[in-house]
Design an enzyme around this catalytic site. Structure first.
Site, mmCIF file in Angstrom:
data_model
loop_
_atom_site.group_PDB
_atom_site.id
_atom_site.type_symbol
_atom_site.label_atom_id
_atom_site.label_comp_id
_atom_site.label_asym_id
_atom_site.label_seq_id
_atom_site.Cartn_x
_atom_site.Cartn_y
_atom_site.Cartn_z
ATOM 1 N N ASP A 44 57.980 -13.516 89.129
ATOM 2 C CA ASP A 44 59.020 -13.096 90.071
ATOM 3 C C ASP A 44 60.213 -14.056 90.023
ATOM 4 O O ASP A 44 61.362 -13.630 90.130
ATOM 5 C CB ASP A 44 58.445 -13.052 91.499
ATOM 6 C CG ASP A 44 57.487 -11.888 91.681
ATOM 7 O OD1 ASP A 44 57.743 -10.810 91.110
ATOM 8 O OD2 ASP A 44 56.470 -12.051 92.389
ATOM 9 N N ASN A 117 66.145 -11.844 97.458
ATOM 10 C CA ASN A 117 65.037 -12.033 98.406
ATOM 11 C C ASN A 117 65.518 -12.430 99.796
ATOM 12 O O ASN A 117 65.358 -11.690 100.742
ATOM 13 C CB ASN A 117 64.085 -13.130 97.910
ATOM 14 C CG ASN A 117 62.935 -12.592 97.068
ATOM 15 O OD1 ASN A 117 62.731 -11.393 97.022
ATOM 16 N ND2 ASN A 117 62.203 -13.481 96.439
ATOM 17 N N GLU A 118 66.078 -13.641 99.888
ATOM 18 C CA GLU A 118 66.388 -14.148 101.223
ATOM 19 C C GLU A 118 67.273 -15.383 101.226
ATOM 20 O O GLU A 118 67.430 -16.059 100.204
ATOM 21 C CB GLU A 118 65.110 -14.467 102.009
ATOM 22 C CG GLU A 118 64.397 -15.769 101.679
ATOM 23 C CD GLU A 118 63.590 -15.794 100.401
ATOM 24 O OE1 GLU A 118 64.048 -16.461 99.443
ATOM 25 O OE2 GLU A 118 62.533 -15.170 100.319
HETATM 26 P P1 NAD Z 1 58.203 -19.269 92.997
HETATM 27 O O1 NAD Z 1 59.053 -18.593 91.965
HETATM 28 O O2 NAD Z 1 57.183 -20.246 92.604
HETATM 29 O O3 NAD Z 1 57.538 -18.139 93.908
HETATM 30 C C1 NAD Z 1 56.603 -18.446 94.901
HETATM 31 C C2 NAD Z 1 55.702 -17.225 95.082
HETATM 32 O O4 NAD Z 1 56.422 -16.174 95.737
HETATM 33 C C3 NAD Z 1 55.194 -16.636 93.754
HETATM 34 O O5 NAD Z 1 53.833 -16.335 93.905
HETATM 35 C C4 NAD Z 1 56.033 -15.365 93.581
HETATM 36 O O6 NAD Z 1 55.340 -14.375 92.820
HETATM 37 C C5 NAD Z 1 56.215 -14.939 95.027
HETATM 38 N N1 NAD Z 1 57.366 -14.061 95.282
HETATM 39 C C6 NAD Z 1 58.663 -14.282 94.982
HETATM 40 N N2 NAD Z 1 59.416 -13.247 95.397
HETATM 41 C C7 NAD Z 1 58.552 -12.352 95.962
HETATM 42 C C8 NAD Z 1 58.719 -11.081 96.574
HETATM 43 N N3 NAD Z 1 59.917 -10.522 96.727
HETATM 44 N N4 NAD Z 1 57.610 -10.449 97.030
HETATM 45 C C9 NAD Z 1 56.379 -11.006 96.904
HETATM 46 N N5 NAD Z 1 56.159 -12.210 96.352
HETATM 47 C C10 NAD Z 1 57.246 -12.863 95.895
HETATM 48 O O7 NAD Z 1 59.093 -19.998 94.109
HETATM 49 P P2 NAD Z 1 60.632 -20.418 94.210
HETATM 50 O O8 NAD Z 1 61.316 -20.337 92.893
HETATM 51 O O9 NAD Z 1 60.688 -21.670 94.988
HETATM 52 O O10 NAD Z 1 61.233 -19.281 95.196
HETATM 53 C C11 NAD Z 1 61.364 -17.967 94.812
HETATM 54 C C12 NAD Z 1 60.881 -17.057 95.914
HETATM 55 O O11 NAD Z 1 59.529 -17.336 96.209
HETATM 56 C C13 NAD Z 1 61.643 -17.197 97.232
HETATM 57 O O12 NAD Z 1 62.727 -16.319 97.251
HETATM 58 C C14 NAD Z 1 60.590 -16.892 98.281
HETATM 59 O O13 NAD Z 1 60.633 -15.557 98.754
HETATM 60 C C15 NAD Z 1 59.261 -17.083 97.565
HETATM 61 N N6 NAD Z 1 58.564 -18.215 98.166
HETATM 62 C C16 NAD Z 1 57.606 -17.965 99.085
HETATM 63 C C17 NAD Z 1 56.967 -19.018 99.721
HETATM 64 C C18 NAD Z 1 55.927 -18.720 100.753
HETATM 65 O O14 NAD Z 1 55.555 -17.562 100.858
HETATM 66 N N7 NAD Z 1 55.478 -19.709 101.494
HETATM 67 C C19 NAD Z 1 57.290 -20.325 99.420
HETATM 68 C C20 NAD Z 1 58.286 -20.553 98.460
HETATM 69 C C21 NAD Z 1 58.925 -19.470 97.845
#
Ligand code: NAD
Length: 259
Positions: A44, A117-118
């Site tokens: 992702d 995403n956000e």
């Molecule tokens: P990353 O790329 O390592 O992603 C972290 C996890 O979030 C991965 O498992 C990825 O598959 C999942 N993810 C990302 N977008 C998603 C979506 N739209 N729906 C479902 N799962 C999704 O982390 P990064 O590069 O630091 O950030 C990328 C994205 O990851 C952020 O936009 C955020 O939404 C997500 N994220 C989630 C958490 C959490 O849930 N605690 C923490 C950090 C980042």
């Protein structure tokens, strides 16, 4: 057709890209500057990277996942041959995903950024105090670790981990979700998520924005002298390629309940 790759920096993803390139070279032209299709190979995070790299171009995105199941990717590595066959021979549909428009108002001007995403304003070390205005009317004064404003596509990401709702993608909505809000007799904010449509603008104001630090998808930004941050669902969208009909509900079930 012209295409480009955005590839995660690991051996499996790089080898996969090479194999796809060899299969496509008889049919399509590789063009990193002006592609019609951007193929993301990785996870992702790779799709987010691809979208930020090419969101200003007239192109569509498709993802092949080289790890465990990704949320934005329709194909896994075990389906590589199907993927290549679909890209070469099959008709596709386009699916629009909404972007969030984030306007950073600074003393000397403004800057506009976009997120698939956000937006995350999230500082665990010091309580943040943020005034939240909706269409220029004060809604609440939030105190806590921070706020997350997500698109429907982002609702399954960080937003979900915060207890926010999952929103069916394709509907132009944004969701405001708290990160560890403080709720007692002195401090009160909504607590639950708030979902707003495209007619609404959220404006965030805080003295702590002097040195504002924010996350936008996989990116991190630091700004000085920020007076306010305005967020809305943008008119701008990004297109995703769909060769096979994959139910969103099945995708949610597979990712979160039972793979
Ligand atoms: P990353 O790329 O390592 O992603 C972290 C996890 O979030 C991965 O498992 C990825 O598959 C999942 N993810 C990302 N977008 C998603 C979506 N739209 N729906 C479902 N799962 C999704 O982390 P990064 O590069 O630091 O950030 C990328 C994205 O990851 C952020 O936009 C955020 O939404 C997500 N994220 C989630 C958490 C959490 O849930 N605690 C923490 C950090 C980042």
């Amino acid at each position: 057709m012209k295409y480009a790759f955005v590839t995660r920096d690991d051996e499996t993803s790089k080898k996969t890209a090479l194999k796809i390139q060899q299969s496509l070279e008889k049919y399509f032209v590789y063009d990193e500057i002006d592609p019609e299709i951007v193929i993301s190979i990785g996870g992702d995070g790779t799709i987010l990277n691809a979208v930020h790299q090419y969101m200003d171009k007239d192109c569509a995105f498709i993802g092949l996942h080289t790890g465990t199941l990704g949320f934005f990717t329709d194909y896994q590595l075990s389906e590589l041959d199907d993927f290549i066959q679909d890209v070469i021979h099959n008709e596709y549909k386009l699916f629009d995903r909404n972007l969030l428009e984030v306007k950073i108002n600074q003393k000397e001007g403004f800057e506009t950024l976009y997120a698939l995403n956000e937006l995350r304003l999230d500082q665990g070390l010091r309580t943040q105090t943020i005034s939240v205005y909706i269409n220029n009317v004060l809604f609440e004064i939030f105190r806590g670790n921070g706020l997350c404003i997500s698109t429907p596509s982002g609702s399954t990401g960080y937003n979900k981990s915060l207890g926010g709702a999952i929103i069916y993608p394709g509907i132009p909505l944004m969701q405001l979700t708290e990160v560890a809000g403080i709720h007692h007799n002195a401090y009160r904010s909504l607590g639950s998520s708030l979902i707003l449509d495209e007619s609404q603008t959220i404006r965030l104001v805080s003295e702590q924005f002097q040195h504002a630090s924010m996350g936008l998808d996989h990116l991190h930004y630091q700004f000085d002298d920020v007076e306010s941050i305005e967020v809305r669902i943008s008119q701008k969208t990004v297109k995703f390629v769909e060769y096979k009909q994959m139910s969103f509900i099945q995708r949610v079930r597979r990712a979160f309940i039972n793979s």
